[in-house]
Enzyme design. Structure first.
Site, PDB file in Angstrom:
ATOM      1  N   ASP A 220       0.875  -1.176   0.000  1.00 17.27           N
ATOM      2  CA  ASP A 220       0.000   0.000   0.000  1.00 17.27           C
ATOM      3  C   ASP A 220       0.908   1.221   0.000  1.00 17.27           C
ATOM      4  OD1 ASP A 220      -2.436   1.563   0.354  1.00 17.27           O
ATOM      5  OD2 ASP A 220      -1.865   1.817   2.438  1.00 17.27           O
ATOM      6  N   SER A 221       0.310   2.393  -0.208  1.00 19.27           N
ATOM      7  CA  SER A 221       1.086   3.628  -0.110  1.00 19.27           C
ATOM      8  C   SER A 221       1.595   3.848   1.311  1.00 19.27           C
ATOM      9  CB  SER A 221       0.215   4.817  -0.517  1.00 19.27           C
ATOM     10  OG  SER A 221      -0.867   4.952   0.396  1.00 19.27           O
TER      11      SER A 221
ATOM     12  N   TYR B  82      -0.523   8.383  -2.391  1.00 16.72           N
ATOM     13  CA  TYR B  82      -0.612   8.177  -3.834  1.00 16.72           C
ATOM     14  C   TYR B  82      -1.746   9.030  -4.421  1.00 16.72           C
ATOM     15  CZ  TYR B  82       2.207   3.799  -3.698  1.00 16.72           C
ATOM     16  OH  TYR B  82       3.196   2.860  -3.570  1.00 16.72           O
ATOM     17  N   GLY B  83      -2.694   9.383  -3.558  1.00 19.05           N
ATOM     18  CA  GLY B  83      -3.953   9.977  -4.025  1.00 19.05           C
ATOM     19  C   GLY B  83      -3.821  11.312  -4.721  1.00 19.05           C
TER      20      GLY B  83
ATOM     21  N   CYS C 167      -4.459  -1.395  -1.969  1.00 10.19           N
ATOM     22  CA  CYS C 167      -4.608   0.048  -2.129  1.00 10.19           C
ATOM     23  C   CYS C 167      -5.545   0.269  -3.316  1.00 10.19           C
ATOM     24  CB  CYS C 167      -3.238   0.656  -2.410  1.00 10.19           C
ATOM     25  SG  CYS C 167      -3.271   2.414  -2.822  1.00 10.19           S
ATOM     26  N   ASN C 168      -6.650   0.926  -3.083  1.00  8.02           N
ATOM     27  CA  ASN C 168      -7.593   1.171  -4.186  1.00  8.02           C
ATOM     28  C   ASN C 168      -6.962   2.033  -5.268  1.00  8.02           C
ATOM     29  OD1 ASN C 168     -10.584   0.282  -3.277  1.00  8.02           O
ATOM     30  ND2 ASN C 168      -9.379   0.881  -1.505  1.00  8.02           N
ATOM     31  N   THR C 169      -6.214   3.037  -4.841  1.00  8.74           N
ATOM     32  CA  THR C 169      -5.637   3.988  -5.785  1.00  8.74           C
ATOM     33  C   THR C 169      -4.612   3.286  -6.681  1.00  8.74           C
ATOM     34  OG1 THR C 169      -5.923   5.631  -4.060  1.00  8.74           O
ATOM     35  CG2 THR C 169      -4.552   6.257  -5.923  1.00  8.74           C
TER      36      THR C 169
ATOM     37  N   GLU D 204      -1.876   7.884   8.672  1.00  9.03           N
ATOM     38  CA  GLU D 204      -0.423   7.649   8.727  1.00  9.03           C
ATOM     39  C   GLU D 204       0.187   8.251   9.994  1.00  9.03           C
ATOM     40  OE1 GLU D 204       1.704   5.910   6.433  1.00  9.03           O
ATOM     41  OE2 GLU D 204      -0.271   5.169   5.849  1.00  9.03           O
TER      42      GLU D 204
ATOM     43  N   CYS E  67     -10.996   3.451   0.139  1.00 14.09           N
ATOM     44  CA  CYS E  67      -9.548   3.577   0.343  1.00 14.09           C
ATOM     45  C   CYS E  67      -9.233   2.711   1.547  1.00 14.09           C
ATOM     46  CB  CYS E  67      -9.188   5.040   0.613  1.00 14.09           C
ATOM     47  SG  CYS E  67      -7.523   5.288   1.308  1.00 14.09           S
ATOM     48  N   THR E  68      -8.139   1.952   1.471  1.00  9.87           N
ATOM     49  CA  THR E  68      -7.877   0.972   2.535  1.00  9.87           C
ATOM     50  C   THR E  68      -7.449   1.619   3.850  1.00  9.87           C
ATOM     51  OG1 THR E  68      -5.626   0.654   1.658  1.00  9.87           O
ATOM     52  CG2 THR E  68      -7.341  -0.890   0.928  1.00  9.87           C
ATOM     53  N   HIS E  69      -7.151   2.912   3.834  1.00  8.41           N
ATOM     54  CA  HIS E  69      -6.888   3.601   5.106  1.00  8.41           C
ATOM     55  C   HIS E  69      -8.176   3.846   5.896  1.00  8.41           C
ATOM     56  CE1 HIS E  69      -2.953   4.504   3.314  1.00  8.41           C
ATOM     57  NE2 HIS E  69      -2.555   4.958   4.485  1.00  8.41           N
TER      58      HIS E  69
HETATM   59  N1  DGL Z   1      -4.736   3.133   0.923  1.00  6.63           N
HETATM   60  C1  DGL Z   1      -4.716   3.825  -0.341  1.00  6.63           C
HETATM   61  C2  DGL Z   1      -5.998   3.523  -1.111  1.00  6.63           C
HETATM   62  O1  DGL Z   1      -6.630   2.515  -0.837  1.00  6.63           O
HETATM   63  C3  DGL Z   1      -4.405   5.260  -0.116  1.00  6.63           C
HETATM   64  C4  DGL Z   1      -3.900   5.961  -1.318  1.00  6.63           C
HETATM   65  C5  DGL Z   1      -3.117   7.212  -1.010  1.00  6.63           C
HETATM   66  O2  DGL Z   1      -1.982   7.096  -0.546  1.00  6.63           O
HETATM   67  O3  DGL Z   1      -3.633   8.307  -1.271  1.00  6.63           O
HETATM   68  O4  DGL Z   1      -6.388   4.227  -2.009  1.00  6.63           O
END
Ligand code: DGL
Length: 266
Positions: free
Chosen positions: A11-12, A43-44, A74-76, A152, A184-186
């Site tokens: 993930d990011s 990443y977003g 990570c969805n992104t 984070e 988003c996985t966060h």
């Molecule tokens: N956990 C990432 C997701 O699912 C976060 C992406 C990011 O860093 O913006 O999209």
């Protein structure tokens, strides 16, 4: 060296732990590698080509460590890079898909909200998913800049986090949404705070468990019996491109058990 059933997850940052915990809950004996790309988080707000370059570098690293299956937690990154990864590597990749379909099935009001990162909403993949499943349901999308950074930092319920969540979610609820997709996985780490803000009448959906089922179906051996309440893979290794001390501290809190991150490539 290849290790049977060794899976790599990235993930990011630490959001992918919300996916890994579902995987490990199903498969406690699994050996896992986790990469938090915190040096490049979020990443977003990045263009797709930069996200692809990070996904590519991390995949090379995980394959070098012996991963036989990679979860893009990570969805992104899934939206930006999973097609590239599948076209360029022969290992199986499991990506994220925001819970739009179950949300459409669950709504009673006929309105759902989708919370996601700016980059996830910038491409057409998520919009195609919505168009495929929406039927007569009204789907309102909401980019949520700043939420990933709050997670984070380990700030899951402070005033700034609450204010951001309220700013993003309350207009959706005011527009009639009774289901919010955590795209988003966060965001699953913010579930309790978000539930407190939007109230019990709003259903919050994520796809960690569905991804865990998919991973399970791709693994060669049957799952070992789960030991209740233990969230510690048999052999776990944690890596980060960010500050290992910070990631270990916040990661341990999110994971619910001590986690010692080492430098990526170190
Ligand atoms: N956990 C990432 C997701 O699912 C976060 C992406 C990011 O860093 O913006 O999209």
């Amino acid at each position: 060296m290849a290790e049977p059933g060794l899976i790599g997850v990235f993930d990011s940052g630490l959001g992918g732990l919300s996916v890994l915990r579902e995987i490990v809950a199903r498969r406690p004996a699994l050996s896992t590698l986790y990469v938090a790309d915190s040096g490049h988080c979020p990443y977003g707000n990045k263009p797709a080509d930069q996200i692809i370059a990070r996904a590519d570098a991390i995949t090379e690293f995980l394959l070098g460590q012996g991963a036989q299956l990679i979860v893009v937690a990570c969805n992104t990154a899934t939206i930006a890079a999973v097609e590239y990864l599948r076209a360029n590597y022969s290992v199986p990749f499991v990506g994220m898909e925001p819970a739009v379909k179950p949300a459409v099935a669950a709504t009673r009001s006929g309105v759902i909200g989708v919370l996601a990162t700016g980059a996830a909403l910038a491409g057409d993949k998520l919009h195609r998913l919505i168009d495929r499943h929406r039927g007569t349901v009204r789907v309102i999308t909401q980019p949520c800049p700043g939420l990933v950074e709050q997670v984070e930092r380990g700030d899951l319920d402070g005033p700034q986090t609450r204010a951001q969540l309220a700013r993003y979610a309350q207009p959706l609820v005011a527009a009639g949404a009774d289901v919010l997709v955590l795209g988003c996985t966060h965001y699953p780490f913010l579930r309790a705070t978000l539930a407190d803000i939007v109230g019990p009448g709003v259903n919050l959906l994520d796809t960690g468990e569905a991804v865990a089922r998919r991973v399970d179906s791709l693994l060669p051996t049957a799952p070992a019996p789960a030991s209740a309440g233990v969230l510690q893979p048999a052999a776990s290794r944690w890596y980060t491109s960010g500050d290992p001390g910070q990631i270990s501290a916040v990661g341990s809190r999110l994971w619910g058990a001590p986690l010692a991150a080492q430098p990526l490539g170190g």
